[in-house]
Design a protein around this motif. Structure first.
Motif, PDB file in Angstrom:
ATOM      1  N   GLU A 297       0.836  -1.196   0.000  1.00 21.45           N
ATOM      2  CA  GLU A 297       0.000   0.000   0.000  1.00 21.45           C
ATOM      3  C   GLU A 297       0.873   1.249   0.000  1.00 21.45           C
ATOM      4  O   GLU A 297       2.004   1.227   0.491  1.00 21.45           O
ATOM      5  N   ASP A 299       0.386   3.831   1.793  1.00 25.85           N
ATOM      6  CA  ASP A 299       0.202   4.536   3.059  1.00 25.85           C
ATOM      7  C   ASP A 299       1.031   3.918   4.171  1.00 25.85           C
ATOM      8  O   ASP A 299       1.362   2.723   4.142  1.00 25.85           O
ATOM      9  N   TYR A 302      -1.886   2.139   9.377  1.00 25.51           N
ATOM     10  CA  TYR A 302      -3.073   2.847   9.855  1.00 25.51           C
ATOM     11  C   TYR A 302      -4.087   1.843  10.385  1.00 25.51           C
ATOM     12  O   TYR A 302      -3.983   0.633  10.149  1.00 25.51           O
ATOM     13  N   TYR A 336      -3.867   7.219  11.132  1.00 24.71           N
ATOM     14  CA  TYR A 336      -2.507   6.689  11.164  1.00 24.71           C
ATOM     15  C   TYR A 336      -2.050   6.501  12.606  1.00 24.71           C
ATOM     16  O   TYR A 336      -2.283   7.345  13.461  1.00 24.71           O
ATOM     17  N   THR A 361       7.017   1.560   1.325  1.00 26.31           N
ATOM     18  CA  THR A 361       5.662   1.537   0.776  1.00 26.31           C
ATOM     19  C   THR A 361       5.682   1.231  -0.722  1.00 26.31           C
ATOM     20  O   THR A 361       6.692   1.428  -1.408  1.00 26.31           O
ATOM     21  N   VAL A 419      -7.657   2.294   2.344  1.00 28.08           N
ATOM     22  CA  VAL A 419      -7.913   3.735   2.320  1.00 28.08           C
ATOM     23  C   VAL A 419      -8.405   4.161   0.947  1.00 28.08           C
ATOM     24  O   VAL A 419      -9.335   4.973   0.835  1.00 28.08           O
ATOM     25  N   ASP A 420      -7.789   3.622  -0.096  1.00 31.45           N
ATOM     26  CA  ASP A 420      -8.213   3.984  -1.451  1.00 31.45           C
ATOM     27  C   ASP A 420      -9.667   3.575  -1.697  1.00 31.45           C
ATOM     28  O   ASP A 420     -10.399   4.265  -2.415  1.00 31.45           O
TER      29      ASP A 420
END
Length: 743
Positions: A297, A299, A302, A336, A361, A419-420
């Motif tokens: 990912e 990010d 999180y 996060y 990432t 998240v996406d």
């Protein structure tokens, strides 16, 4: 020596026999003459009578031969050991030389010593010519960070023209002496001092000479000394420094690949809750630990629960960008776990004295070499490790009928997980007129409530369909499932129960869902919330066992899949000491299993005994926490009481100060609960008023699961009841332990 001992054992009986014969002869002689042989000294008895000397001679001869043979054998053995030892030392030395030649990266700060050495070589050798000066310009640049002045730059060129062989042999095995090969020896010298400054740049550059530093030093040199600028362009046209120029171009064209460490003591695969909990646990027990998290990912680590809960109730129009939300208690926080400043850059991990946590990432581990203790990323980069944690989580399931529906249907389908997915669904829901959620479990019901509230303002039609009779019908008893269904309807959601999807098509800009009973549902978008499939893609390459019943990697009590590999989170199939082998897909389990795996990776060797919990909120006013096996097919006993303003998720977070309730709950230990002194109300509560209560799930008359309905901060008590595994004659008395009758 062994041969000598064997010979002695064979000859000893012979010696004893000769001595015995001697004694017998003497006695016979004494008896014959009627007197004792006083004249025969005892010391001569060993010689024996006439005719026995030959045996003694043979004895001494054999002993002598055995001693000589043993000595020769011992000498040859010791000499052979010395030769084998020397061969082993030579092999190790040659292996180190080969390893250095295969890693052509040149550390920026480790090069100064090499430069100094070259300078000393330049002094005795008066060969420096005008032409060499430009050639080395490309080579010294990577070796010289900043300290040397233009003069040093001029001297460095002479190094390239003159082979620095004198110095290299001292550090490594003798290198080749040709003019061009010096480049290779220089690289060998550099890897030795990397421990001081920046081994980061050494870490990842398996390709040929990729002096990552070369691109930087030139800029520094140019800034410090303009006089050095003219020589820079010269090496490019000349044919001799071609390999150096190639290395520069490679370093500039592939800077990203150089950011990956080639080795890390602790490698965590996956960037979710379990990995972060493990990293935090490792650092707590080993403050100097160097931890690398690899996630596909984009990010940083999180928490996932807010993606289907609090984020949807935010009034901030930019919530998809900030990813900050207000908890039910009004406090604001980010999804996060830690800000970006908490982590260090992956390229700095190896050079950090005090260690740290780095997150790589956008990279995916595609292959594991368990024997070699290394992994391969999707860009063919390899990373070796000492200990590894697999926390790859899971992948959202989809209905096969939808997968076969075609590209147009899949474009209008969301598999909610990351998240996406939250960002895209939020955008879609603001630009369409209807949305259908398939699934009646935790995720489907939470999203239905969240989108239902939005429909009151935007006019969005929200439909939820599932094969059960009511919401969360697989978990809640029927009466509570029906009550929950009515609650979801009041949020503005249209419920279609007992719905089995037969086909899905795209027609007239609408997605048409045909059910097996003939009902047809037209919608603009579909959200599939039908479960999670554990991600076990690495099982085949790593040779790890996958559980055939529950899925996921099978692990032992310490969450180990192999001697140096642990698994935590959704992907771990563990053995529950009370409930048997299980696989749990909840936040609390990810926290606890990740924490335990991190402790065991640092040598704790603790077994997993924790009964993980999970929770679900249908908005800020209704929520529940559950532990153990909560299956609606089991017999249940529910004890309810009238709820107050304190019995809501909002009040629970205000009291605990955190929206992720398990983080505080999992720290508590199950102590002996104290029953409430308040007696249970004599009047039975209204059957339709399920304000707050406790639902017990039984198997063979033993409590194996508990749901706390709008009852919070009581999970340690429930955990102890399941751990005890006792039969209870009256569960109403057990319910008093949760103080549900107190206002």
């Amino acid at each position: 020596m062994l041969k000598c001992r064997t010979v002695w054992r064979k000859l000893a009986p012979l010696a004893r026999a000769s001595s015995t014969v001697c004694r017998q002869n003497v006695r016979r002689t004494g008896l014959t003459h009627g007197r004792l042989p006083a004249q025969v000294p005892a010391a001569h008895m060993s010689t024996g009578p006439a005719g026995g000397g030959r045996e003694n001679q043979l004895y001494f001869l054999l002993v002598g031969v055995a001693c000589v043979g043993g000595g020769v054998y011992a000498y040859r053995t010791v000499k052979g050991d010395q030769l084998r030892y020397q061969d082993r030392i030579d092999e190790i030395a040659s292996r180190q030389e080969k390893f250095n030649t295969e890693k052509p990266d040149t550390p920026s700060e480790s090069e100064p010593p090499a430069v100094e050495a070259t300078e000393t070589q330049v002094v005795p050798k008066p060969e420096p010519q005008a032409e060499p000066v430009p050639e080395p310009q490309a080579e010294p640049l990577p070796e010289e960070p900043s300290p040397p002045v233009p003069d040093a730059e001029v001297e460095a060129p002479s190094e390239t023209t003159e082979p620095p062989l004198a110095e290299e042999p001292v550090v490594e095995a003798p290198p080749e002496e040709p003019a061009e090969p010096h480049a290779v020896p220089v690289v060998e010298e550099e890897p030795l001092p990397p421990s001081e400054p920046s081994p980061i740049e050494l870490t990842e550059s398996p390709p040929p000479p990729e002096p990552h530093v070369e691109s930087d030093p030139p800029a520094e040199a140019a800034a410090e000394s303009p006089a050095a600028e003219p020589p820079e362009p010269e090496p490019q046209p000349e044919p001799q420094p071609q390999p150096e120029l190639v290395s520069e171009s490679v370093g500039e064209s592939t800077p990203v690949s150089l950011k990956v460490p080639s080795h890390t003591p602790y490698l965590l695969i996956g960037g979710g809750t379990a990995s972060f909990a493990a990293a935090r646990s490792i650092r707590a027990r080993d403050p100097g630990a160097k931890v690398l998290i690899v996630t596909d990912e984009p990010d940083l680590p999180y928490m996932r629960p807010p993606l289907s809960k609090e984020l949807w109730f935010s009034d901030d129009p930019s919530v998809t960008e900030t990813l900050r939300f207000k908890q039910w208690n009004g406090k604001e926080r980010s999804i996060y776990f830690q800000p970006a400043s908490f982590y260090i850059n992956p390229e700095e991990l190896e050079g950090t004295e005090n260690g740290g946590v780095a997150v790589l990432t956008g990279r995916k581990v595609v292959h594991m070499d368990v024997r070699g203790n290394k992994v391969k990323l999707d860009d063919d980069t390899e990373i070796s490790y000492d200990k590894c944690l697999i926390a790859t989580g899971g992948v959202p399931r989809n209905l096969q009928v939808m997968e076969r529906a075609g590209e147009e249907v899949m474009k209008r389908t969301t598999l909610f997980r990351k998240v996406d997915d939250f960002k895209s669904l939020d955008k879609v829901s603001r630009n369409i007129k209807s949305i259908t959620i398939i699934g009646g479990g935790f995720l489907g019901s939470e999203l239905a409530c969240a989108l239902g509230r939005r429909s009151n303002d935007s006019g969005l039609e929200v439909i939820q369909m599932y094969p059960e009779k009511g919401n969360m019908g697989k978990v809640l008893p029927e009466y509570l499932s029906n009550w929950t269904t009515e609650k979801v309807k009041r949020e503005g959601v249209k419920i279609i129960s007992e719905a089995l999807v037969k086909s899905v098509t795209f027609k007239d800009d609408k997605v048409e869902i045909l059910l097996k009973d003939g009902r047809l549902v037209k919608t603009d978008h579909i959200v599939a919330a039908v479960g999670l499939e554990p991600n076990v893609d690495l099982a085949k390459s790593a040779g790890l066992e996958v559980d055939s019943d529950f899925g996921g990697f099978r692990v032992n009590a310490e969450l180990q899949a192999r001697s140096n590999i642990w698994v935590a989170g959704d992907a771990a199939c563990f053995y529950d000491i009370r409930l048997g082998r299980r696989r749990v897909e909840h936040h609390d389990h990810a926290v606890v299993s990740g924490r335990l795996a991190g402790e065991n990776m640092t040598g704790a060797n603790k077994p997993y005994w924790h009964q993980s919990m999970f929770w679900s909120d249908l908005g800020p006013d209704v929520g529940y926490e559950a532990i153990g096996i909560v299956d609606s097919s089991l017999p249940t006993v529910g004890v309810f009481a009238k709820a107050t303003s304190k019995d809501t998720p909002r009040a629970a977070t205000e009291k605990s100060g955190t929206g992720i309730r398990s983080e505080s709950e999992t720290e508590d230990t199950a102590t002996s609960p104290v029953a409430s002194s308040t007696p249970a109300p004599s009047v039975e509560q209204n059957r339709d008023d399920y304000g707050k209560g406790v639902i017990f799930y039984l198997r063979d008359k033993v409590v194996v699961g508990i749901i706390l309905w709008n009852v919070f901060n009581r999970m340690p008590i429930a955990r102890k009841i399941i751990k005890d595994g006792e039969e209870h004659a009256d569960l109403n008395e057990v319910a008093k332990l949760f103080n549900i009758h107190e206002d």
